[in-house]
Design an enzyme around this catalytic site. Structure first.
Site, mmCIF file in Angstrom:
data_model
loop_
_atom_site.group_PDB
_atom_site.id
_atom_site.type_symbol
_atom_site.label_atom_id
_atom_site.label_comp_id
_atom_site.label_asym_id
_atom_site.label_seq_id
_atom_site.Cartn_x
_atom_site.Cartn_y
_atom_site.Cartn_z
ATOM 1 N N GLN B 129 0.815 -1.209 0.000
ATOM 2 C CA GLN B 129 0.000 0.000 0.000
ATOM 3 C C GLN B 129 0.854 1.268 0.000
ATOM 4 O O GLN B 129 2.052 1.220 0.240
ATOM 5 C CB GLN B 129 -0.930 0.015 1.227
ATOM 6 C CG GLN B 129 -0.181 -0.113 2.549
ATOM 7 C CD GLN B 129 -1.069 -0.576 3.691
ATOM 8 O OE1 GLN B 129 -2.287 -0.553 3.589
ATOM 9 N NE2 GLN B 129 -0.456 -0.991 4.778
ATOM 10 N N ASP B 252 -7.457 -5.346 13.690
ATOM 11 C CA ASP B 252 -7.284 -3.946 13.281
ATOM 12 C C ASP B 252 -6.685 -3.891 11.867
ATOM 13 O O ASP B 252 -6.007 -2.934 11.499
ATOM 14 C CB ASP B 252 -6.343 -3.259 14.290
ATOM 15 C CG ASP B 252 -6.294 -1.754 14.104
ATOM 16 O OD1 ASP B 252 -7.302 -1.176 13.659
ATOM 17 O OD2 ASP B 252 -5.242 -1.155 14.396
#
Lengths: 339, 339
Positions: B129, B252
């Protein structure tokens, strides 16, 4: 609703390759759509072309001399521009212009933010201000005074902050609320059974901010509160004359003025007057609570703190930064007490 | 920085008087500034004129046939357009286009919001990313992953929500954190002295999100935690094989995908796989915590809840809506447990 959608797309043409490939590619897209083209003379300020479509579409294509390509695309809300979706990944959500329900309510620190409002629930021009209640999908109803987001049904955090964030015990205490027309503070405090006076109720809130005010605004007098429809200043002066004091004074009238010329501005003058009178009716061990403004307005906040140092009765203060959900910015709250 | 400021001004010309007085008034302002004017043929879609100035200013003046007047005013950042300030009260803060530091990071529910970011503190393209850390005056450093605001130093509310908002006792418990590369969850939980495993640390956070992670990311092993640099899926499969269980699994890794075709989307497939494995390593009395997404993405949230009903091991769940300061939208968090 004949709103106009305005898309903006910005591309940094960092290499000549970009410029050579991107611009002709875009032009061919616009030509395919039978838009009529005008190329403008920019006096050496890059390339500028405008395209007008039969259905009222407008495209502005600009290449700035430092290599920034900007595209503006305006169309009516019911116009399908899906074929332009691939032009750039860097496309922001469209600005919606001229819609019946305005979605843009800039923050106190001057940022452009869009709310998810879908309805104007209430609107009135009072003698003092423009009052709107807007419905937001995520914040519930939002009270907007003169264009400033004031309080939403989601904003218990505001009410908690301006009443001391759970650190105070209001049972049996004398409390004076200045402002607070939305009923939020009153609704929270009555749970603790204080004695209480409040003033200046905004009619719309009673009906449309019930998650905030509960039933406290339905009558002007409850077991432990009374609502006075009077101006603050004469009332405070009367209390000063009578020697009446309060354990808590909660000033919810207005945020700190943004203007930074406190010697000239009537808002600052009003603020100083209310502040001075409030501290004069404060019990020697009492507390004064009030909101400040956006944490980013450092100059205005400093000026406020200067005013706190100039009162006829010296005070100490502390401040706290709180996240109020519907504000979309961090907000400062003050507590002051007599030295 | 050669950014372009783009002002938009919209006026509803409700009466013919408005149209007759406002437009010529505006035209005279633009003529005074020696802008060269082009009037466009709109094929009956109202009035459209563009004005180009010597210094690169561009004005687009448009009157739509239903009475909406829109003005666009673009100028370079260092260009003084103060003389146009009086044109309308309905002027929004300018869009800043092509700036070095991008201020616009739309919300998950697709709204245009401007942040007070003034610096890109860190930027890296990892194999997975694009990672950015931006500095905000009011939120501190903000971690942005692939353009989505992930966590800011102001966002203790996020960490509290995904660890049960103070209702849990982690002392001596076995906790598995999936993701959590910013170190926020780890930093909060170690205060309670659990045993802990975590994974996949993002390097930048260690340096630039210290208000969030403290010193927990400085070493891969502490008194009560270890950080594993491994992929989640093989690790979870190994735990399942070993029959190892955890009192808490905190996922998360990512928000719920926005796309609503869970049968096709690889993000949903990944989510289902992780969810299923997580519940399988959960102690029978354990709790699974995770973030959802914007409260406004009702369809995506419903789909997620459907997935929760399809696990190999049946679970119950509850959800909570939380205000995370830097998100500028209300966020849903989930708690699940074995039936």
């Amino acid at each position: 609703d004949m709103a106009v959608r305005h898309y903006t797309l910005d591309i940094n043409l960092s290499t000549p390759v970009d410029s050579a490939s991107v611009v002709p590619g875009l032009l061919s897209i616009f030509h395919e759509q039978e838009l009529s083209e005008t190329i403008h003379d920019t006096n050496g300020h890059g390339y500028l072309a405008t395209f007008v479509g039969k259905n009222g579409r407008l495209v502005v294509l600009r290449v700035h001399s430092h290599g920034l390509l900007t595209i503006d695309l305006q169309c009516h809300e019911d116009d399908d521009i899906a074929q332009l979706d691939n032009v750039s990944d860097q496309k922001l959500p469209a600005l919606v212009r001229g819609a019946k329900v305005d979605r843009y309510w800039p923050t106190a620190d001057g940022r452009l933010v869009e709310y998810d409002v879908d309805e104007v629930v209430y609107e009135e021009d009072s003698a003092y201000q423009n009052i709107k209640i807007l419905h937001s999908r995520q914040y519930g109803n939002i009270l907007v005074l003169d264009g400033d987001v004031n309080l939403a049904e989601s904003d218990l955090a505001y009410t908690q902050a301006i009443t001391g964030n759970g650190r105070e015990n209001y049972a049996g205490k004398e409390v004076l609320i200045l402002g607070g027309g939305d009923g939020g503070i009153l609704a929270e405090l009555v749970k603790q059974k204080p004695k209480m006076v409040t003033m200046k109720v905004i009619d719309g809130c009673k009906m449309y901010m019930r998650r905030t005010c509960g039933n406290t605004l339905d009558t002007l007098r409850g077991d432990c509160y009374q609502i006075l429809i009077e101006d603050c200043v004469p009332l405070l002066k009367k209390y000063v004359q009578e020697g009446r004091t309060f354990d808590y004074v909660i000033n919810d009238l207005t945020a700190i003025p943004i203007s930074t010329s406190p010697e000239e501005d009537s808002m600052w003058e009003f603020l100083r007057l209310i502040l001075d009178l409030s501290v004069r009716v404060l019990h020697p061990k009492g507390k004064y609570f009030t909101q400040g403004n956006s944490v980013n307005l450092k100059e205005a906040l400093s000026l406020y703190e200067e005013q706190l140092g100039k009162l006829s009765c010296p005070v100490d203060f502390q401040k706290e930064v709180v996240c109020v959900p519907s504000y979309l910015e961090q907000w400062v709250f003050y507590t002051a007490w007599k030295k």
